[in-house]
Design an enzyme around this catalytic site. Structure first.
Site, PDB file in Angstrom:
ATOM      1  CG  ASP A  98      -2.223   0.618   1.070  1.00  7.09           C
ATOM      2  OD1 ASP A  98      -2.254   1.677   0.419  1.00  7.09           O
ATOM      3  OD2 ASP A  98      -3.223   0.080   1.570  1.00  7.09           O
ATOM      4  CG  ASP A 199      -4.189   6.014   1.019  1.00  4.66           C
ATOM      5  OD1 ASP A 199      -5.099   5.225   1.307  1.00  4.66           O
ATOM      6  OD2 ASP A 199      -4.029   7.117   1.573  1.00  4.66           O
ATOM      7  CD  GLU A 256      -8.730   5.161  -1.176  1.00  2.16           C
ATOM      8  OE1 GLU A 256      -9.633   4.989  -0.361  1.00  2.16           O
ATOM      9  OE2 GLU A 256      -7.739   5.874  -0.933  1.00  2.16           O
ATOM     10  CG  HIS A 328      -8.805  -0.609   5.016  1.00  2.00           C
ATOM     11  ND1 HIS A 328      -8.634  -0.731   3.655  1.00  2.00           N
ATOM     12  CD2 HIS A 328      -8.333   0.610   5.346  1.00  2.00           C
ATOM     13  CE1 HIS A 328      -8.082   0.380   3.193  1.00  2.00           C
ATOM     14  NE2 HIS A 328      -7.881   1.210   4.193  1.00  2.00           N
ATOM     15  CG  ASP A 329     -11.130   2.878   4.176  1.00  2.00           C
ATOM     16  OD1 ASP A 329     -10.571   2.824   5.292  1.00  2.00           O
ATOM     17  OD2 ASP A 329     -10.553   3.261   3.142  1.00  2.00           O
TER      18      ASP A 329
HETATM   19  C1  NOJ Z   1      -7.780   5.834   2.262  1.00  4.57           C
HETATM   20  C2  NOJ Z   1      -7.529   4.653   3.141  1.00  4.57           C
HETATM   21  O1  NOJ Z   1      -8.132   3.516   2.612  1.00  4.57           O
HETATM   22  C3  NOJ Z   1      -8.041   5.019   4.511  1.00  4.57           C
HETATM   23  O2  NOJ Z   1      -8.044   3.923   5.394  1.00  4.57           O
HETATM   24  C4  NOJ Z   1      -7.198   6.152   5.045  1.00  4.57           C
HETATM   25  O3  NOJ Z   1      -7.730   6.610   6.255  1.00  4.57           O
HETATM   26  C5  NOJ Z   1      -7.134   7.323   4.062  1.00  4.57           C
HETATM   27  N1  NOJ Z   1      -6.989   6.920   2.708  1.00  4.57           N
HETATM   28  C6  NOJ Z   1      -5.976   8.221   4.401  1.00  4.57           C
HETATM   29  O4  NOJ Z   1      -4.762   7.612   4.083  1.00  4.57           O
END
Ligand code: NOJ
Length: 558
Positions: A98, A199, A256, A328-329
Site C-alpha cells: 500500500d 492510497d 484508490e 478496511h474502510d
Molecule cells: C484511504 C484509506 O483507505 C483510509 O483507510 C485512510 O484513512 C485514508 N486513505 C488516508 O490515508
C-alpha cells in the site's frame, strides 16, 4: 482485449493489524501472515494486497507513514518481510504493498524538518499557506472532521492535511518530492514486490489557487475532495511515475480514487495512457450512504445495476475494472446489502456470485470469504478508528448530534466493522491471538470462523474457492463482455457474459422474497447448464424460474 496476468488474478486484501498475531501482543503481524499463506493458497487467491506495513505512529493505522523504508514495530522486522515475500512467491502468490504518498505522518523526518522554519530545505515538501483574515487559508474540510488546515505557531502559517492533522499532505508540485516517491517505489520493486495499491492517488495534485470548496448545507467545512480530487496535474505526475519507475517492472497497480466516474477513470487506466492498471471507484458503495445527515439510505437495486453497468460498459474498451464489495474502510457487505441473520449464508454467497462474474479483477477483503459481519460495540470506548472517534468528538461532545445517532451511524458505516480480528476458530479471541486483541473480537466468532467452514463443502468459504476456481478454468469469466438484462427489475440482478460463441447467464435474487425470473426469449433454457448456485436446484426447465430468498445461479448457455 489484451491479456494480462493481473486481469486473470484474484486479489485478497489483508489488514495486518487484524489478520493474525504470531507473537502474543494482541496485534497482527507479518509472521502471522506467513503462518496463513497455506490457507490463502488453499483459497486460491493470486495476489495479496497488504494494507500499510511501513513505520508509523498509527494515528490512522499505518496510513500515516514516518519511514517508507522500514517496517512498523508492531508488525515485525525487514527480515520478517523478506521471509513473507519469499514464502509467498514460493507458493506462486504475489505481494502488493500500500503506497500512501498523498501524505506522510507528521513524525516523518521531512515534516519534522519542514515545520522548523520557512527556509528549511524540506519546507516545500509540504503545503504551507498564510491564514486569511486570521482564519484558515480556505474552507476545506478534512476527511476526519474539522478544517483541513492546521495552524503552526512556529512559523505562523497553516499546513494542509486532507486527513488527520498527523497526516500532512505532500507537495507534489515540488520535483524533489516526486523524486523521493519514485525512489521509494523503485526501492520496493527492486526488493521484488509485485505492485502497489495507491492510497487516494487522485488527490496528489492540488489546484494552484486553492479555491474554496462549494458550500454544503449543514456542514462547517465542505469536503476537500470536491476541489482536490482529479486535480490539474494528476495525470502528468502519474505518467512520470510510470515512465520513470513502474514501466520498468512487470507489476500491477491499482489507485484508490474517490469521486471518479468511468469517463474520469478511463484517463487513469486506459492502456495507451500508461498511468495505472485499475482504480477503485466508490459509486456503488456510496448509494446507500448519506454523508451529510449521517444516515443509511435504502439500497435501490435498479440504481446499483445502473452504476455497475455504467462501469462495466465504460471500461470495456481499453480499460479494466476492479471489483469489490469490502475493504478496511467499508462495512461488511453481508450486513450491508445482504442479510446477516436468517439468510446470512445464502446472501453472502449471492453477493459473491454477483460480483465475481463481472468483468474485472475481484478483491476479497479478509473475512469476507467466511461471511464476517458488522459489529455493534456497546460503548464508544471500544472503537479504535480515528474517523469514528473524531465523529464522537466533533458531533456528540459539541452537542450537534446525539450519542444514539452517532452510534447508529457507526453500526452501519463505522470502519471498525471491517477491522475486528479475523475469525480463525472458536477458541478465545477467535484464534487471532492468545491475548486480548487491540480491538474486540466480533462476538459471533463461535459461529462464524474458518475452522468450522474449511471442511464443510457447503460453506461460504468453499463457495468462494469454487468461484475462484471457475474463473481460473473459464476465460469467459475474465474476458467476456458484460450485458445487463432486466434493467428495471427491482429484485433481481441478472446479466450475461459473452466471449466468442460462449455465453454465461448470471441470476441473483437480491432480497428475501421469492421472485420470478423469466428466461429471456433468446435463451434456450433447455440447453442451459448450471455451473454454480447457492441452493440445490431441481431443474424443471420451465421458462419461469421461481427464485428463493437470495438465490443465485449461473448457467452456461450451450
Ligand atoms: C484511504 C484509506 O483507505 C483510509 O483507510 C485512510 O484513512 C485514508 N486513505 C488516508 O490515508
Amino acid at each position: 482485449m489484451r491479456k494480462k496476468w493481473w486481469k486473470e488474478s484474484v486479489v485478497y486484501q489483508i489488514y495486518p493489524r487484524s489478520f493474525k498475531d504470531s507473537n502474543g501482543d494482541g496485534i497482527g503481524d507479518l509472521k502471522g501472515i506467513v503462518e496463513k499463506l497455506d490457507y490463502l493458497k488453499y483459497l486460491g487467491v493470486d495476489v495479496l494486497w497488504i494494507s500499510p506495513i511501513f513505520k508509523s505512529p498509527n494515528d490512522d493505522n499505518g496510513y500515516d507513514i514516518s519511514d517508507y523504508r522500514n517496517i512498523m514495530d508492531d508488525f515485525g522486522t525487514m527480515e520478517d518481510f523478506d521471509e513473507l515475500l519469499s514464502e509467498a512467491h514460493k507458493r506462486g502468490i504475489k505481494i502488493l504493498l500500500d503506497l500512501v504518498a498523498n501524505h506522510t505522518s507528521d513524525e516523518h523526518h521531512w515534516f519534522i524538518e519542514s515545520r522548523k522554519s520557512k527556509d528549511n530545505k524540506y519546507r516545500d515538501y509540504y503545503i504551507w499557506k498564510e491564514g486569511k483574515n486570521g482564519e484558515e487559508p480556505n474552507n476545506w474540510g478534512s476527511a476526519f472532521g474539522g478544517s483541513a488546515w492546521e495552524y503552526d505557531e512556529n512559523t505562523n502559517m497553516y499546513y494542509l492535511h486532507c486527513f488527520s492533522k498527523k497526516q500532512p499532505d505532500l507537495n507534489w508540485e515540488n520535483p524533489n518530492v516526486r523524486k523521493e516517491i519514485h525512489d521509494i517505489v523503485r526501492w520496493w520493486l527492486d526488493k521484488g514486490v509485485d505492485g502497489f495499491r495507491m492510497d487516494v492517488i487522485n488527490a496528489i495534485s492540488k489546484h494552484p489557487d486553492f479555491p474554496d470548496a462549494p458550500e454544503t448545507e449543514g456542514v462547517d467545512y465542505p469536503d476537500f475532495g470536491l476541489v482536490v480530487m482529479n486535480g490539474p496535474k494528476v495525470h502528468d505526475y502519474l505518467r512520470e511515475l510510470n515512465e520513470e519507475v513502474l514501466s520498468k517492472y512487470n507489476i500491477m497497480t491499482v489507485g484508490e480514487t474517490p469521486l471518479v466516474t468511468p469517463e474520469i477513470a478511463i484517463k487513469y487506466v486506459a492502456e495507451d495512457r500508461r498511468e495505472l492498471n485499475m482504480v477503485f471507484c466508490f459509486e456503488h458503495v456510496d448509494l446507500d450512504r448519506d454523508y451529510i445527515n449521517l444516515r443509511k439510505k435504502p439500497l435501490n437495486l435498479v440504481e446499483l445495476k445502473r452504476v455497475f453497468t455504467k462501469w462495466q460498459k465504460g471500461l470495456e474498451q481499453g480499460g479494466w475494472n476492479s471489483l469489490y464489495w469490502n475493504n478496511h474502510d467499508q462495512p461488511r457487505v453481508v450486513s450491508r446489502f445482504g442479510d446477516d441473520k436468517e439468510y446470512w449464508e445464502k446472501s453472502a454467497k449471492m453477493l459473491a456470485t454477483c460480483l465475481h462474474f463481472m468483468q474485472g479483477t475481484p478483491y476479497i477483503y479478509q473475512g469476507e470469504e467466511i461471511g464476517m459481519t458488522n459489529v455493534k460495540f456497546e460503548s464508544i470506548n471500544e472503537y479504535r478508528d480515528i474517523a469514528t472517534l473524531n465523529l464522537y468528538k466533533n458531533e456528540v461532545l459539541t452537542g450537534k448530534r446525539s450519542m444514539n445517532e452517532i452510534m447508529e451511524y457507526t453500526y452501519q458505516f463505522g470502519r471498525d466493522n471491517a477491522r475486528t480480528p479475523m475469525q480463525w476458530d472458536d477458541t478465545e479471541y477467535a484464534g487471532f491471538s492468545k491475548v486480548k486483541p487491540w480491538i474486540k473480537v466480533n462476538p459471533n466468532y463461535k459461529k462464524i470462523n474458518v475452522k468450522s467452514q474449511i471442511n464443510d463443502e457447503n460453506s461460504i468459504l468453499n463457495y468462494y474457492r469454487k468461484l475462484i476456481k471457475i474463473r481460473k478454468e473459464n476465460e469467459i469469466v475474465v474476458y467476456g463482455i458484460y450485458d445487463l438484462i432486466l434493467e428495471e427489475d427491482e429484485n433481481i440482478y441478472a446479466y450475461t457474459r459473452t466471449l466468442d460463441n460462449k455465453k454465461l447467464l448470471i441470476i441473483c435474487n437480491f432480497n428475501e422474497k421469492e421472485n420470478i425470473f423469466n428466461m429471456p426469449k433468446d435463451i434456450n433454457y433447455k440447453t442451459c447448464k448450471l455451473i454454480i448456485s447457492n441452493y440445490e436446484v431441481f431443474e424443471n426447465k420451465i421458462d419461469e424460474i421461481k427464485l428463493r430468498p437470495y438465490e443465485a445461479r449461473v448457467y452456461e448457455l450451450i
